[in-house]
Scaffold this active site. Sequence first.
Site, mmCIF file in Angstrom:
data_model
loop_
_atom_site.group_PDB
_atom_site.id
_atom_site.type_symbol
_atom_site.label_atom_id
_atom_site.label_comp_id
_atom_site.label_asym_id
_atom_site.label_seq_id
_atom_site.Cartn_x
_atom_site.Cartn_y
_atom_site.Cartn_z
ATOM 1 N N LEU A 1 0.866 -1.173 0.000
ATOM 2 C CA LEU A 1 0.000 0.000 0.000
ATOM 3 C C LEU A 1 0.902 1.222 0.000
ATOM 4 C CD1 LEU A 1 -2.695 -0.912 2.715
ATOM 5 C CD2 LEU A 1 -2.924 -1.078 0.233
ATOM 6 N N ASP A 2 0.464 2.283 -0.652
ATOM 7 C CA ASP A 2 1.226 3.525 -0.610
ATOM 8 C C ASP A 2 1.352 4.009 0.824
ATOM 9 O OD1 ASP A 2 1.283 3.476 -3.390
ATOM 10 O OD2 ASP A 2 -0.536 4.679 -3.568
ATOM 11 N N LYS A 3 2.376 4.796 1.083
ATOM 12 C CA LYS A 3 2.623 5.313 2.428
ATOM 13 C C LYS A 3 1.364 5.887 3.064
ATOM 14 C CE LYS A 3 5.017 9.095 4.789
ATOM 15 N NZ LYS A 3 5.911 10.268 4.618
#
Length: 319
Positions: free
Chosen positions: A137-139
């Site tokens: 998942l993106d940050k």
Amino acid sequence: MSQTFEAQHRVPEQLAGQRLDQAAAELFTDFSRERLKAWIKDGALTLDGCPGRPKDKVYGGETLSLTAVVEDDARFEPEDIPLDVVYEDDEVLVIDKPPGLVVHPAAGNPDGTLLNGLLHHCPGLAAVPRAGIVHRLDKDTSGLMVVAKTLAAQTSLVEQLQARTVSREYDAVAVGVMTAGGSVDAPIGRHPKDRKRQAVTAGGKPAVTHYRVVERFRAHTHVRCKLETGRTHQIRVHLAHLRYPLIGDPVYGGRLKLPAGAGETLKEVLREFPRQALHARKLAFVHPASGETLQFRAPLPDDLLMLLDFLRDDRETMR
């Protein structure tokens, strides 16, 4: 400590014409291209049972077989980072990732990542490539992730991801009022001018996102997105492509748009919302050992609940 990793993949037709090491990197996603290249040279990775060279071409339909010894990865330090563990057994670990937590160390984020926290929570993950991380998942995206605790579990989960049988559903809050749900079938690849961005591009990899409307507001829409593929930034890119970028998206969101007549509180919330409004709410996969289908849900985090409340208040006030 080391473990023996064994896996096979059939080369799909869309990889025809690629080098053997390129195709291997597409199929054995847990390992770097350089490591796979070394295994090809050592004979640990074979093409239809025969040794090959990294530069050999593949034509589609061949079987790549990998049998290699994987040593513990000592490059990363365990760190005591709190993890919201939703489920755990001997094979898999499911966590609810908070926004702001980077998944894997990289330039600019050498530590303080989910990977570091996983190594502290479960030291045995040092023997699994990428500490068992099979998807990211993106940050600033929150929500559910599954982590493999063994090489066998990792192989199974990667195969499920490649076969598109892992179910992943997201909540998102987009700018603009959608009239109906639908699907986006548009390839995604590197942006031709900005290498840090992704874009819908003819030369990209196939990418499919299904979406439906959950709730409409005066100038925004709460949508639920289901991934058929898992490209980098896929939902963010696809919704921006439809001209419905996510609230708070610093890369694909474009210029800030405020609803006409909105109160100062809502304007401030929209200006200051600290991340893309995206949450991985639902995850389902087949357990690598038992064969049982496991399904998990993660409630919306507080920041998204607050955002939706303000949008509802604005809608009711302006009626």
